[in-house]
Design a protein around this motif. Structure first.
Motif, PDB file in Angstrom:
ATOM      1  N   ASN A 120       0.810  -1.225   0.000  1.00 58.02           N
ATOM      2  CA  ASN A 120       0.000   0.000   0.000  1.00 58.02           C
ATOM      3  C   ASN A 120       0.840   1.270   0.000  1.00 58.02           C
ATOM      4  OD1 ASN A 120      -2.452  -1.513   0.175  1.00 58.02           O
ATOM      5  ND2 ASN A 120      -2.059  -1.764   2.363  1.00 58.02           N
ATOM      6  N   ARG A 121       2.155   1.136  -0.073  1.00 60.04           N
ATOM      7  CA  ARG A 121       3.032   2.301  -0.201  1.00 60.04           C
ATOM      8  C   ARG A 121       3.857   2.247  -1.483  1.00 60.04           C
ATOM      9  NH1 ARG A 121       7.069   3.211   3.254  1.00 60.04           N
ATOM     10  NH2 ARG A 121       7.404   1.004   3.787  1.00 60.04           N
ATOM     11  N   PHE A 122       4.261   1.068  -1.882  1.00 63.75           N
ATOM     12  CA  PHE A 122       5.091   0.897  -3.069  1.00 63.75           C
ATOM     13  C   PHE A 122       4.254   0.288  -4.191  1.00 63.75           C
ATOM     14  CE2 PHE A 122       9.548   0.326  -0.915  1.00 63.75           C
ATOM     15  CZ  PHE A 122       9.334   1.502  -0.206  1.00 63.75           C
ATOM     16  N   THR A 123       4.566   0.664  -5.423  1.00 57.97           N
ATOM     17  CA  THR A 123       3.905   0.102  -6.597  1.00 57.97           C
ATOM     18  C   THR A 123       4.952  -0.235  -7.650  1.00 57.97           C
ATOM     19  OG1 THR A 123       1.931   1.444  -6.192  1.00 57.97           O
ATOM     20  CG2 THR A 123       2.169   0.456  -8.379  1.00 57.97           C
ATOM     21  N   ILE A 124       4.944  -1.475  -8.086  1.00 57.42           N
ATOM     22  CA  ILE A 124       5.860  -1.901  -9.140  1.00 57.42           C
ATOM     23  C   ILE A 124       5.109  -1.910 -10.465  1.00 57.42           C
ATOM     24  CG2 ILE A 124       5.396  -4.376  -8.840  1.00 57.42           C
ATOM     25  CD1 ILE A 124       8.414  -4.854  -9.347  1.00 57.42           C
ATOM     26  N   SER A 125       5.810  -1.542 -11.518  1.00 60.35           N
ATOM     27  CA  SER A 125       5.192  -1.532 -12.847  1.00 60.35           C
ATOM     28  C   SER A 125       6.294  -1.748 -13.882  1.00 60.35           C
ATOM     29  CB  SER A 125       4.467  -0.212 -13.106  1.00 60.35           C
ATOM     30  OG  SER A 125       5.384   0.879 -13.080  1.00 60.35           O
ATOM     31  N   ARG A 126       5.851  -1.958 -15.103  1.00 55.98           N
ATOM     32  CA  ARG A 126       6.842  -2.166 -16.163  1.00 55.98           C
ATOM     33  C   ARG A 126       6.389  -1.477 -17.434  1.00 55.98           C
ATOM     34  NH1 ARG A 126       7.783  -8.102 -16.153  1.00 55.98           N
ATOM     35  NH2 ARG A 126       9.201  -7.643 -17.862  1.00 55.98           N
TER      36      ARG A 126
END
Length: 127
Positions: A65-71
């Motif tokens: 709920n604090r970090f978001t990974i994406s590509r």
């Protein structure tokens, strides 16, 4: 053939940073990628990962709920958006490719088989 992590820096508690993991010499398409971190005097820990097959993601409890990974496959890059940073997030952050079977079957704290590593980028959270 390498991964390059970037985007670290000094930020105040509650602030944000976006880390990038850019691949050169090979494609990240269909490759699972994980972010790890290592704080001074502590073991390396898995932070987040993203599947190479279906955009599935995983997070350590400490960053949910604090970090978001994406590509962005067009840019051959994986990102880690870090919000509401805390002093305990201070660490060197590394990215690595992992086998998709590891992403699918293994808890983030037990990842193995990392075959390419970025050089690390330092994140310091301090007032």
């Amino acid at each position: 053939v390498q991964l390059q992590a970037s985007g670290g820096g000094l930020v105040r508690p509650g602030g944000s940073l976006r880390l990038s993991c850019a691949a050169s010499g090979f494609t990240l398409d269909y490759r699972a990628v994980a972010w790890f971190r290592q704080a001074p005097g502590r073991e390396r820990e898995g932070v987040s990962s993203i599947s190479g097959l279906d955009e599935g993601t995983r997070y350590a409890d400490s960053v949910k709920n604090r970090f978001t990974i994406s590509r962005d496959n067009a840019k051959n890059t994986v990102y880690l958006q870090m919000n509401n940073l805390k002093p305990e997030d201070t660490a060197v952050y590394y990215c690595a490719t992992i086998p998709d079977v590891v992403f699918t079957t293994t808890p983030i704290g037990d990842y193995w088989g990392m075959d390419r590593w970025g050089q690390g980028t330092l994140v310091t959270v301090s007032s």
